[in-house]
Design a protein around this motif. Structure first.
Motif, PDB file in Angstrom:
ATOM      1  N   THR A  51      32.252  35.491  47.001  1.00 42.59           N
ATOM      2  CA  THR A  51      33.496  35.123  47.690  1.00 42.59           C
ATOM      3  C   THR A  51      33.386  33.699  48.245  1.00 42.59           C
ATOM      4  O   THR A  51      34.298  32.879  48.083  1.00 42.59           O
ATOM      5  CB  THR A  51      33.776  36.124  48.842  1.00 42.59           C
ATOM      6  OG1 THR A  51      33.792  37.440  48.278  1.00 42.59           O
ATOM      7  CG2 THR A  51      35.091  35.833  49.524  1.00 42.59           C
TER       8      THR A  51
ATOM      9  N   LYS B 188      26.729  40.433  49.681  1.00 44.31           N
ATOM     10  CA  LYS B 188      26.435  39.622  50.862  1.00 44.31           C
ATOM     11  C   LYS B 188      27.537  38.577  51.064  1.00 44.31           C
ATOM     12  O   LYS B 188      27.393  37.659  51.870  1.00 44.31           O
ATOM     13  CB  LYS B 188      25.092  38.892  50.688  1.00 44.31           C
ATOM     14  CG  LYS B 188      23.874  39.802  50.646  1.00 44.31           C
ATOM     15  CD  LYS B 188      22.625  38.989  50.286  1.00 44.31           C
ATOM     16  CE  LYS B 188      21.396  39.841  50.144  1.00 44.31           C
ATOM     17  NZ  LYS B 188      20.774  40.177  51.430  1.00 44.31           N
ATOM     18  N   GLY B 189      28.593  38.663  50.265  1.00 44.64           N
ATOM     19  CA  GLY B 189      29.698  37.722  50.418  1.00 44.64           C
ATOM     20  C   GLY B 189      29.502  36.408  49.664  1.00 44.64           C
ATOM     21  O   GLY B 189      30.319  35.493  49.767  1.00 44.64           O
TER      22      GLY B 189
HETATM   23  C1  LIG Z   1      30.811  40.525  40.671  1.00 44.01           C
HETATM   24  C2  LIG Z   1      29.765  39.797  41.535  1.00 44.01           C
HETATM   25  C3  LIG Z   1      29.716  38.334  41.108  1.00 44.01           C
HETATM   26  C4  LIG Z   1      30.205  39.914  42.996  1.00 44.01           C
HETATM   27  O1  LIG Z   1      29.303  39.139  43.794  1.00 44.01           O
HETATM   28  P1  LIG Z   1      29.007  39.462  45.331  1.00 44.01           P
HETATM   29  O2  LIG Z   1      28.355  38.267  45.926  1.00 44.01           O
HETATM   30  O3  LIG Z   1      28.303  40.766  45.430  1.00 44.01           O
HETATM   31  O4  LIG Z   1      30.504  39.620  45.918  1.00 44.01           O
HETATM   32  P2  LIG Z   1      30.934  39.651  47.463  1.00 44.01           P
HETATM   33  O5  LIG Z   1      29.786  40.144  48.281  1.00 44.01           O
HETATM   34  O6  LIG Z   1      31.535  38.348  47.804  1.00 44.01           O
HETATM   35  O7  LIG Z   1      32.096  40.750  47.464  1.00 44.01           O
HETATM   36  C5  LIG Z   1      31.924  42.011  46.821  1.00 44.01           C
HETATM   37  C6  LIG Z   1      33.060  42.950  47.249  1.00 44.01           C
HETATM   38  O8  LIG Z   1      33.131  44.056  46.348  1.00 44.01           O
HETATM   39  C7  LIG Z   1      32.997  45.261  47.077  1.00 44.01           C
HETATM   40  N1  LIG Z   1      32.324  46.231  46.204  1.00 44.01           N
HETATM   41  C8  LIG Z   1      31.171  46.064  45.542  1.00 44.01           C
HETATM   42  N2  LIG Z   1      30.905  47.180  44.821  1.00 44.01           N
HETATM   43  C9  LIG Z   1      31.925  48.043  45.030  1.00 44.01           C
HETATM   44  C10 LIG Z   1      32.233  49.345  44.573  1.00 44.01           C
HETATM   45  N3  LIG Z   1      31.428  49.992  43.707  1.00 44.01           N
HETATM   46  N4  LIG Z   1      33.374  49.927  45.000  1.00 44.01           N
HETATM   47  C11 LIG Z   1      34.201  49.289  45.865  1.00 44.01           C
HETATM   48  N5  LIG Z   1      33.975  48.035  46.334  1.00 44.01           N
HETATM   49  C12 LIG Z   1      32.838  47.439  45.924  1.00 44.01           C
HETATM   50  C13 LIG Z   1      32.169  44.880  48.291  1.00 44.01           C
HETATM   51  O9  LIG Z   1      32.291  45.836  49.321  1.00 44.01           O
HETATM   52  C14 LIG Z   1      32.829  43.537  48.637  1.00 44.01           C
HETATM   53  O10 LIG Z   1      34.119  43.698  49.195  1.00 44.01           O
HETATM   54  P3  LIG Z   1      34.386  43.673  50.794  1.00 44.01           P
HETATM   55  O11 LIG Z   1      33.937  42.331  51.285  1.00 44.01           O
HETATM   56  O12 LIG Z   1      35.850  43.900  50.922  1.00 44.01           O
HETATM   57  O13 LIG Z   1      33.564  44.776  51.394  1.00 44.01           O
HETATM   58  C15 LIG Z   1      28.357  40.451  41.408  1.00 44.01           C
HETATM   59  O14 LIG Z   1      28.495  41.834  41.647  1.00 44.01           O
HETATM   60  C16 LIG Z   1      27.726  40.238  40.033  1.00 44.01           C
HETATM   61  O15 LIG Z   1      27.063  39.259  39.792  1.00 44.01           O
HETATM   62  N6  LIG Z   1      27.955  41.223  39.100  1.00 44.01           N
HETATM   63  C17 LIG Z   1      27.391  41.141  37.766  1.00 44.01           C
HETATM   64  C18 LIG Z   1      28.058  40.096  36.886  1.00 44.01           C
HETATM   65  C19 LIG Z   1      29.570  40.258  36.844  1.00 44.01           C
HETATM   66  O16 LIG Z   1      30.085  41.351  36.625  1.00 44.01           O
HETATM   67  N7  LIG Z   1      30.279  39.133  37.056  1.00 44.01           N
HETATM   68  C20 LIG Z   1      31.720  39.106  37.073  1.00 44.01           C
HETATM   69  C21 LIG Z   1      32.318  39.007  35.736  1.00 44.01           C
HETATM   70  S1  LIG Z   1      31.816  37.549  34.888  1.00 44.01           S
END
Ligand SMILES: CC(C)(COP(=O)(O)OP(=O)(O)OC[C@H]1O[C@@H](n2cnc3c(N)ncnc32)[C@H](O)[C@@H]1OP(=O)(O)O)[C@@H](O)C(=O)NCCC(=O)NCCS
Length: 145
Positions: A83, A79-80
């Protein structure tokens, strides 16, 4: 934090958190009573629902160069939010502390995390050793370099 999916690309991959570990984690950061943004963990609250949906912060890494971290509940992914908060952490930490740069590390297969690190303006540095594993390294300096 009890959902294994949240940890699938982190060092806790086989250890989803139980209630006790979660409470200890929260208490640790409450006790530290952070007054500076150079090292902190905070709650992510979704404005529209006023719900606690995850955590974000800066962990100690190198002197004056911490590492950024986020973890969100699965229903709140894509959901962004990471970011939005990542950009805000970078901006506020550079504004209010003396840190010179911020690192971001992600398991090479953690595509979502790597995408967020890219979207918040971090530069890819390559694969390096971090906490006994190979991680993709990203970095942003005070001048955006
Ligand atoms: C990593 C994490 C923090 C990202 O949070 P989020 O709020 O979903 O991130 P955002 O929505 O801001 O952005 C995600 C981006 O990844 C992309 N994405 C997600 N899954 C994807 C996949 N399997 N393949 C390609 N792109 C992917 C999304 O499309 C988005 O990019 P875009 O805006 O260009 O479309 C979340 O997935 C999370 O909490 N993961 C588990 C814990 C973790 O791994 N934390 C990071 C290491 S500590």
């Amino acid at each position: 934090m009890s959902n294994p999916q949240v940890h699938q690309f982190t060092k806790d991959k086989n250890h989803p958190w139980d209630r006790l570990k979660t409470e200890q984690y929260i208490q640790f950061f409450i006790d530290r009573n952070f007054v500076s943004l150079d090292c902190f963990h905070g709650a992510i609250i979704e404005k529209s629902s006023n719900k606690l949906i995850g955590l974000a912060g800066l962990n100690p890494y190198k002197e004056n160069e911490p590492e950024i971290e986020w973890k969100l509940g699965v229903t709140y992914w894509n959901k962004g939010y990471a970011t939005e908060i990542g950009k805000e952490i970078i901006s506020e930490a550079f504004k209010t502390t003396n840190i010179t740069g911020i690192y971001g590390m992600a398991e090479p297969e953690n595509i979502a995390s790597r995408r967020v690190l890219q979207k918040i303006g971090m530069k890819y540095l390559g694969i390096n050793e971090f906490r006994d594993q190979k991680d993709a390294f990203y970095y942003i300096g005070r001048l955006g370099l």
